[in-house]
Write a protein that holds these residues in place. Structure first.
Motif, PDB file in Angstrom:
ATOM      1  N   LEU A  89       0.808  -1.218   0.000  1.00  0.00           N
ATOM      2  CA  LEU A  89       0.000   0.000   0.000  1.00  0.00           C
ATOM      3  C   LEU A  89       0.840   1.267   0.000  1.00  0.00           C
ATOM      4  CD1 LEU A  89      -2.780  -0.958   2.584  1.00  0.00           C
ATOM      5  CD2 LEU A  89      -2.767  -1.305   0.105  1.00  0.00           C
ATOM      6  N   ALA A 129      -0.575   5.420   3.264  1.00  0.00           N
ATOM      7  CA  ALA A 129      -1.642   4.436   3.069  1.00  0.00           C
ATOM      8  C   ALA A 129      -2.988   4.957   3.544  1.00  0.00           C
ATOM      9  CB  ALA A 129      -1.303   3.140   3.801  1.00  0.00           C
ATOM     10  N   GLY A 136      -2.626  -0.773  -3.832  1.00  0.00           N
ATOM     11  CA  GLY A 136      -1.309  -0.223  -3.623  1.00  0.00           C
ATOM     12  C   GLY A 136      -0.611   0.034  -4.935  1.00  0.00           C
TER      13      GLY A 136
END
Length: 353
Positions: free
Chosen positions: A11, A98, A210
């Motif tokens: 991520l 993230a 991601g």
């Protein structure tokens, strides 16, 4: 090779460096003043400061700190203070990247081999990061320079085994704390010319989008190679073990090991668009290019990281991955590093963004 049955998304990725910048010319001059009278072979080895491929490095202490004799108490205090600060910086940046907070983390993997901390670094950083009391902690010691790749492989395996869990990997190494004035060896001179401090962190999960997916991971350890790389535990700190044969060993053996690791994932060397390698030193970089059949000079991100940060041990290959990500990650990459054991670790990454 551990092939991912469940996709694991990478991520985010972040790096952190300590505040003190060491210019290579300044380090070389300080080393000459300190070592030339007590180490007869210093002048013959002094060229390593120019050939190491390092321009600057970062350290948790100013240069003056290293010019006095230091024992375990001083080194440990510096490791705990500097290590936790870098840990928090890298972790906070990775979590922010993230879109997460410390309370969202279910599993935290800490990789560090340059100091001893019990409780370990993540326990000391819990309050500052806002980690939950039930977070599962996985501190890992002893991986050395292979720790970035091996740690990423371990973190992805934990994420795969715990669907929907958020896994935070943090690797922190303070190699500068092994600098010593006493009991000098050739390896100590090379380490003085090469090593720096740094940290890197990434967030993995089976849920979420991601910039890459961890497709597989692998390790290969060669028998009877324990004396190639590692630490000597001595009365005043950790002493470096760094065999001159490392570049030659990598040139001779890495290709066959990589072929085996890739074959387990039904892949070949020609399938890989880019190898992202731990830059152990300039000679190691050249050996990796030769062994893996790359033109000399192709490992450009590796040379840039080495020049700007030195060899930071485990985090270094994640610094390389960060540069590759910013430049535009190749479709299929293999992150690889060599470390104590003597071991090759690899992680296959497929670009998703």
């Amino acid at each position: 090779m551990n092939r991912a049955a469940v996709p694991v998304a990478l991520l985010s990725l972040a790096t952190a460096s300590p505040p003190h910048i060491l210019a290579q010319d300044d380090v070389a001059e300080a080393a000459r003043r300190l070592f030339q009278d007590r180490f007869p072979q210093f002048e013959r080895m002094a060229g390593v400061f120019k050939t190491a491929g390092v321009r600057t490095r970062q350290s948790v202490q100013p240069m003056e700190w290293y010019l006095e004799p230091r024992g375990w108490p001083d080194r440990t205090a510096a490791y705990l203070e500097g290590g936790v600060d870098l840990f928090v910086q890298a972790a906070e940046r990775a979590l922010a990247g993230a879109g997460l907070r410390g309370a969202d983390v279910d599993i935290i993997v800490t990789v560090s081999s340059t100091g001893i901390a019990t409780p370990s670094l993540e326990a000391r950083a819990m309050a500052r990061l806002g980690l939950r009391p039930d977070v599962r902690r996985v501190p890992v010691f002893g991986l050395g320079c292979a720790g970035g790749a091996a740690g990423l492989g371990l973190a992805s395996a934990l994420a795969r085994a715990s669907p929907r869990a958020v896994v935070l990997l943090v690797t922190v190494e303070l190699c500068s704390l092994a600098f010593r004035l006493e009991d000098l060896s050739k390896a100590d001179i090379v380490a003085t010319a090469l090593f720096g401090d740094g940290a890197a962190a990434c967030v993995l999960a089976t849920d979420g989008e991601g910039f890459a997916e961890v497709e597989a991971s692998a390790e290969r350890t060669w028998p009877d190679t324990l004396d190639i790389m590692g630490w000597r535990v001595e009365s005043n700190g950790l002493g470096v073990i760094l065999a001159r044969s490392i570049p030659a060993f990598a040139k001779q053996h890495l290709r066959a090991a990589m072929v085996c690791m890739l074959a387990a994932n039904r892949q070949e060397l020609g399938d890989i668009d880019r190898f992202l390698c731990h830059p152990g030193g300039m000679k190691v970089i050249e050996a990796l290019e030769s062994s893996l059949g790359m033109p000399q000079g192709q490992l450009d991100h590796e040379r840039e990281v080495l020049a700007d940060h030195g060899n930071m041990s485990a985090p270094t290959v994640l610094f390389v991955l960060d540069r590759a990500r910013r430049a535009g990650l190749s479709h299929l990459s293999v992150l690889t590093a060599l470390g104590p054991g003597f071991t090759a670790s690899s992680v296959t990454l497929r670009r998703t963004a």
